[in-house]
Motif scaffolding. Sequence first.
Motif, PDB file in Angstrom:
ATOM      1  N   LYS A  94     -54.572  68.454  40.583  1.00  0.00           N
ATOM      2  CA  LYS A  94     -56.033  68.296  40.641  1.00  0.00           C
ATOM      3  C   LYS A  94     -56.448  67.872  42.049  1.00  0.00           C
ATOM      4  N   THR A  95     -55.700  66.912  42.618  1.00  0.00           N
ATOM      5  CA  THR A  95     -56.017  66.456  43.976  1.00  0.00           C
ATOM      6  C   THR A  95     -55.915  67.617  44.956  1.00  0.00           C
ATOM      7  N   ALA A  96     -54.949  68.490  44.720  1.00  0.00           N
ATOM      8  CA  ALA A  96     -54.781  69.638  45.612  1.00  0.00           C
ATOM      9  C   ALA A  96     -55.909  70.650  45.451  1.00  0.00           C
ATOM     10  N   GLY A  97     -56.686  70.527  44.359  1.00  0.00           N
ATOM     11  CA  GLY A  97     -57.831  71.414  44.211  1.00  0.00           C
ATOM     12  C   GLY A  97     -57.803  72.318  42.994  1.00  0.00           C
ATOM     13  N   ALA A  98     -56.886  72.072  42.063  1.00  0.00           N
ATOM     14  CA  ALA A  98     -56.844  72.916  40.870  1.00  0.00           C
ATOM     15  C   ALA A  98     -58.081  72.679  40.013  1.00  0.00           C
ATOM     16  N   THR A  99     -58.501  73.721  39.314  1.00  0.00           N
ATOM     17  CA  THR A  99     -59.689  73.619  38.477  1.00  0.00           C
ATOM     18  C   THR A  99     -59.377  72.874  37.181  1.00  0.00           C
ATOM     19  N   GLY A 100     -58.278  73.257  36.555  1.00  0.00           N
ATOM     20  CA  GLY A 100     -57.931  72.649  35.282  1.00  0.00           C
ATOM     21  C   GLY A 100     -56.525  73.001  34.921  1.00  0.00           C
ATOM     22  N   TRP A 101     -56.193  72.801  33.653  1.00  0.00           N
ATOM     23  CA  TRP A 101     -54.815  73.068  33.271  1.00  0.00           C
ATOM     24  C   TRP A 101     -54.768  73.582  31.852  1.00  0.00           C
ATOM     25  N   ILE A 102     -53.629  74.166  31.519  1.00  0.00           N
ATOM     26  CA  ILE A 102     -53.345  74.560  30.146  1.00  0.00           C
ATOM     27  C   ILE A 102     -52.040  73.873  29.791  1.00  0.00           C
ATOM     28  N   VAL A 103     -52.026  73.194  28.663  1.00  0.00           N
ATOM     29  CA  VAL A 103     -50.815  72.458  28.300  1.00  0.00           C
ATOM     30  C   VAL A 103     -49.860  73.388  27.562  1.00  0.00           C
ATOM     31  N   LYS A 104     -48.608  73.388  28.043  1.00  0.00           N
ATOM     32  CA  LYS A 104     -47.557  74.128  27.358  1.00  0.00           C
ATOM     33  C   LYS A 104     -46.994  73.236  26.259  1.00  0.00           C
ATOM     34  N   PRO A 105     -46.618  73.686  25.114  1.00  0.00           N
ATOM     35  CA  PRO A 105     -46.741  75.086  24.699  1.00  0.00           C
ATOM     36  C   PRO A 105     -48.159  75.433  24.238  1.00  0.00           C
ATOM     37  N   PHE A 106     -48.527  76.682  24.455  1.00  0.00           N
ATOM     38  CA  PHE A 106     -49.836  77.124  23.992  1.00  0.00           C
ATOM     39  C   PHE A 106     -49.660  78.479  23.323  1.00  0.00           C
ATOM     40  N   ASN A 107     -50.599  78.883  22.509  1.00  0.00           N
ATOM     41  CA  ASN A 107     -50.474  80.200  21.890  1.00  0.00           C
ATOM     42  C   ASN A 107     -51.510  81.156  22.488  1.00  0.00           C
ATOM     43  N   PRO A 108     -51.363  82.435  22.227  1.00  0.00           N
ATOM     44  CA  PRO A 108     -52.243  83.422  22.864  1.00  0.00           C
ATOM     45  C   PRO A 108     -53.733  83.128  22.638  1.00  0.00           C
ATOM     46  N   GLU A 109     -54.110  82.679  21.433  1.00  0.00           N
ATOM     47  CA  GLU A 109     -55.524  82.407  21.153  1.00  0.00           C
ATOM     48  C   GLU A 109     -56.053  81.326  22.086  1.00  0.00           C
ATOM     49  N   GLN A 110     -55.279  80.243  22.229  1.00  0.00           N
ATOM     50  CA  GLN A 110     -55.720  79.155  23.106  1.00  0.00           C
ATOM     51  C   GLN A 110     -55.908  79.647  24.530  1.00  0.00           C
TER      52      GLN A 110
ATOM     53  N   MET B   1     -57.382  87.125  16.882  1.00  0.00           N
ATOM     54  CA  MET B   1     -56.468  87.920  17.693  1.00  0.00           C
ATOM     55  C   MET B   1     -55.038  87.684  17.249  1.00  0.00           C
ATOM     56  N   ALA B   2     -54.332  88.741  16.889  1.00  0.00           N
ATOM     57  CA  ALA B   2     -52.957  88.565  16.430  1.00  0.00           C
ATOM     58  C   ALA B   2     -51.999  89.187  17.421  1.00  0.00           C
ATOM     59  N   ILE B   3     -51.272  88.334  18.107  1.00  0.00           N
ATOM     60  CA  ILE B   3     -50.261  88.852  19.013  1.00  0.00           C
ATOM     61  C   ILE B   3     -48.913  88.359  18.507  1.00  0.00           C
ATOM     62  N   ASP B   4     -48.008  89.297  18.273  1.00  0.00           N
ATOM     63  CA  ASP B   4     -46.711  88.925  17.747  1.00  0.00           C
ATOM     64  C   ASP B   4     -45.831  88.465  18.911  1.00  0.00           C
ATOM     65  N   LEU B   5     -45.559  87.159  18.914  1.00  0.00           N
ATOM     66  CA  LEU B   5     -44.809  86.602  20.039  1.00  0.00           C
ATOM     67  C   LEU B   5     -43.364  87.087  20.064  1.00  0.00           C
ATOM     68  N   ARG B   6     -42.929  87.695  18.961  1.00  0.00           N
ATOM     69  CA  ARG B   6     -41.524  88.102  18.907  1.00  0.00           C
ATOM     70  C   ARG B   6     -41.161  89.126  19.975  1.00  0.00           C
ATOM     71  N   ARG B   7     -42.192  89.895  20.412  1.00  0.00           N
ATOM     72  CA  ARG B   7     -41.894  90.894  21.427  1.00  0.00           C
ATOM     73  C   ARG B   7     -41.382  90.257  22.720  1.00  0.00           C
ATOM     74  N   PHE B   8     -41.698  88.981  22.944  1.00  0.00           N
ATOM     75  CA  PHE B   8     -41.258  88.338  24.185  1.00  0.00           C
ATOM     76  C   PHE B   8     -39.924  87.615  24.021  1.00  0.00           C
ATOM     77  N   HIS B   9     -39.437  87.555  22.782  1.00  0.00           N
ATOM     78  CA  HIS B   9     -38.203  86.797  22.555  1.00  0.00           C
ATOM     79  C   HIS B   9     -36.990  87.308  23.336  1.00  0.00           C
ATOM     80  N   PRO B  10     -36.732  88.647  23.340  1.00  0.00           N
ATOM     81  CA  PRO B  10     -35.550  89.097  24.089  1.00  0.00           C
ATOM     82  C   PRO B  10     -35.570  88.614  25.538  1.00  0.00           C
ATOM     83  N   THR B  11     -36.725  88.746  26.209  1.00  0.00           N
ATOM     84  CA  THR B  11     -36.808  88.278  27.597  1.00  0.00           C
ATOM     85  C   THR B  11     -36.567  86.788  27.675  1.00  0.00           C
ATOM     86  N   PHE B  12     -37.163  86.061  26.730  1.00  0.00           N
ATOM     87  CA  PHE B  12     -36.992  84.613  26.752  1.00  0.00           C
ATOM     88  C   PHE B  12     -35.508  84.240  26.619  1.00  0.00           C
ATOM     89  N   PHE B  13     -34.822  84.874  25.654  1.00  0.00           N
ATOM     90  CA  PHE B  13     -33.400  84.544  25.457  1.00  0.00           C
ATOM     91  C   PHE B  13     -32.600  84.893  26.707  1.00  0.00           C
TER      92      PHE B  13
END
Lengths: 120, 667
Positions: A94-110, B1-13
């Motif tokens: 943030k100090t370096a100027g980043a806008t925000g963050w996303i916490v891992k793990p996250f899913n595609p919807e987030q 939105m449905a994205i099947d994360l399994r497609r990325f598993h081989p790369t991850f492993f």
Amino acid sequence: MATIMTVDDTASMRQMISFTLNSVGYDVIQAGDGSEALKLARDRKVDLVICDLNMPNMDGITLVKSLRALDTYKFTPILMLTTESQADKRDQGKTAGATGWIVKPFNPEQLVNVVKKVLG
Amino acid sequence: MAIDLRRFHPTFFEESLEGVAVMETELLEIERILLRSNEGVAAEFDPERLNRIFRSAHSIKGGSGTFGFNQIAEFSHALESLLDDSRSGRRTIDAATVGVLLRAVDCLRGLIDAARRGEPIPACADSVRAELERMQVGAAATHLPSRAEPVRGTDGGWQISFRPRERFFHTGNDPLRLLRALAELGPVSIRADLSRLPDWSELDAERCYLAWEMSLAKPVARHAVDEVFAWVAGECDLEIQLLAHAPADSPKAEDRAASSIRVATAKVDSLVDIVGELVITQTMLSQLAEGFTPERLARLRAGIAQLERHTRDLQDAVLGIRMLPIGFVFSRLPRLARDIAGALGKQVELEINGERTELDKTIIERVSDPLIHLVRNSIDHGIEPPEERVKAGKAPHGTLRLTAYHKSGNVVIEAEDDGRGLNRPRILQKARERGLVPPDTQIESAQIDDLIFLPGFSTAETVNDVSGRGVGLDVVRSNIRSLGGGVEVSSVSGRGTRFTIRLPLTLAIVDGMSLRVGSETYILPLAWIAETLRVRAECVSQPAGSPEIIAVRGDYLPLLRLDRLFNVRARAASLSEGIVVIVEADGRRAGLFVDELLDQQQVVLKSLEPHCDRLEGISAATILGDGTVALILDAGSLVRHAHNPMFAMANPPSSDLSQGAGAPALH
């Protein structure tokens, strides 16, 4: 449509981010570390940068600083990918100027929600 | 939105296992440096090594969380925390820590493998994780933080005072976006505070002078409001307190990774380029063909030459995709060497050179076992225990050097140790005891060395679990030969032993010389051909009861007449009408007599094995440009046969095999 750059040294994360954002219509370019990202960012205008923090060659914090030093990226949103245990890194970012963050793990919807929020 | 994360598993492993390999390599290197410094050599390891290990653990943690492998995530979290302590200097790295970390790396590999196969998690996970957590500074075991419980707002809504600092825009944030996000939570009334706005003349467009007072008239969860402002907490004055926001469940799924290969983008790009060129050539040729007149012959020839060039480029590029650096195999060896040396009470340093040398993927996979065997063999038999080395005036730790390089269309791998060398008198004695060498025969040192590759040969005084007994170098040699390569040994007593493996670059295509014998065409791989010559009848002699011998510049080589061997009728009535091809395999040479040399060409190997048993003297078949089948000669077994004709060939291929073109039948 906006162009997003994902910067991560792990291919599976890049693929996941890129695939997810592509599927909702964004153009995505990928970079494997900070220095590659900086090169790409100089060549073309990117509307949003999503970067990992721990990377070889150039880490995320240095990338944020370097991007902010460029005139074209003064106000471009930059999101960091962080984990819960990285609060100090996040603050450095943030100090370096980043806008925000996303916490891992996250899913595609987030991810899509955050990106939509930032790009409006 | 449905994205099947399994497609990325081989790369991850795949990349996680690569990360594990990086961690292992670096840990071993750190351990080696620590050992050195114990020996009194001032040595410090590059902190970047620790960073690399940390980054690998961190990436695996991030990926496993995202892709739903929680056990891997928790385990790598414990590992990462210990590494972070070491990296930041809160903990000094010593041999014990490296030991624990190596065990953890093994366990992590097991966890990833188990997840990949959809198997239950390995037993080591809990105990090793507990050990990692115990070792952490303060021993305060931190697990992945559990999800923050949402705190419910109880009153009618929220009053928010939001005052951005002047540099607010410089982090890429936009107050408007925040206001919009807040409005999504419920009905808001917003009042802008313009009190800080300067005079027009002093106004800097890049600074933020505005502030806002907002009231949200809906009892939403407090953390929902916090989340809206989470990113800008440091860049504004806000009257609400922050809570970390919660990670959500990722779909839990297991998948089997398909066998895949990762290819550098540059290689794919060059493929695309070549295909582009091919298309252009094809267009040109079809235009030429339309209304073709003899005047255009020169252009047609040029077009075909171009087509040939592009086809060869395409072939090289496609084969290149299957090429992997030999480092994939080498990277497993340092750990193996360490464990073997430890078990035998020896000190060994493994030096690796040329790990970027590329080889076909199939060869890489099949050369791994022979290499492991050679490393074992060198440490067990070659390198002496420390006391013995010191007595011999050597450093207490032995060096095993693995080197890979390209040499004239082959890949050469050398495994060289600085141990005691082969004990020739002992090898000869053993060979005589076992009747492998007739008594009272004189044999040269190189031939003695070669005896160690004979089946059932072992000089180990005691059987141990490292090299075992007898199963060994003969298997190495036959494995390498089955890949179309060879292995040789050379040794200097007291100074060391060197094994040299020679392998073809690929198994799919071979550069060959086509030879004619009678009405048959055979292909002899170019790599085996030393020279070709015409011989006069007086150069050939036949001692009673022995095979024919030809004299070549003072050297006497056995001569093999392919027409007799394969039972075809040669056209050449006398030796001077035909030609002799000198082939060299495993350091020995022999002459093959054929009618004539036809052409040099690349042929695509077609295995015979689905159709018939393995044939001595023949390695495979190919289809020639005119559609006929040609057998590919196995120079190795021909040379062996020429030198030891009493070892009659088990299945000499008869001529009817190659006459029934298309479907060779068993006779």
